[in-house]
Write a protein that holds these residues in place. Structure first.
Motif: not given
Length: 202
Positions: A47-49, A54-55, A57-62
């Motif tokens: 769900a977070a991904l 698809k970015d 950096d945004a995925q890891f921040e989430a």
């Protein structure tokens, strides 16, 4: 004991907090010197991904927001070396098997204690599941799996079948427990019989 090897008083593994090399002060003046972390389930990870896009950096921040419970406004105050270390820990949590976190190799890859027990329905009765046994899938299950559209659907289907749980239940597994299952199921789905004969004879 490594950074990741920590148990509570009942002996259950807990994700150790992330100690900051460079403590910071929050906007309200409170000091922040360590960050509590909690395990992430398969469903939460997916769900977070999806929410992050698809970015990378945004995925890891989430994922870090999810594991820490901290908003991005707080995470943005962390010093870059501490943030990089936090990203590394979350990456390890996503990719590595339970043995990395416990420091103990599994006696059997097909009958193992969960790093993070789950609440599941077994025989229609809710219970705490702290151990799973993996059954070797027959060809019929492999054929049914291949008819499903997405990799997640296929993984959920074959995992649920081989451990005797429902799809929602296997989606509630911690990521390290899920990683171990996927590695073993990948062997069952793709390796010849001789691979398992040599493994059991050593």
């Amino acid at each position: 004991m490594s950074t990741e090897q920590q148990n509570d008083q009942a002996g259950q593994w807990q994700m150790p907090p992330h100690v900051l090399t460079f403590p910071v002060s929050l906007d309200n003046g409170d000091p922040l010197s360590e960050i509590p972390l909690r395990p992430i389930s398969v469903a939460e990870h997916r769900a977070a991904l999806v929410k992050a896009g698809k970015d990378d950096d945004a995925q890891f921040e989430a994922l870090i927001e999810l594991a820490t419970g901290l908003p991005s406004s707080v995470l943005e105050q962390l010093k870059q070396p501490d943030y990089v270390s936090l990203v590394e820990r979350i990456y390890n949590y996503i990719k590595l098997p339970p043995s990395f976190f416990t420091g103990v190799e599994l006696d059997s890859p097909d009958d193992f204690a969960l790093l993070v027990p789950i609440r599941a329905f077994v025989g229609g009765v809710p219970k705490i599941v702290d151990r799973l046994q993996i059954e070797v899938p027959p060809m019929k299950v492999s054929k049914m799996m291949r008819k499903l559209k997405t990799p997640n659907e296929r993984a959920d289907f074959v995992t649920a079948h081989c451990v005797g749980l429902s799809v929602p239940d296997v989606q509630s597994l911690s990521l390290p427990d899920w990683s171990h299952l996927q590695e073993r199921l990948n062997d069952f789905l793709n390796k010849p019989g001789a691979f398992f004969q040599s493994a059991t004879s050593t």
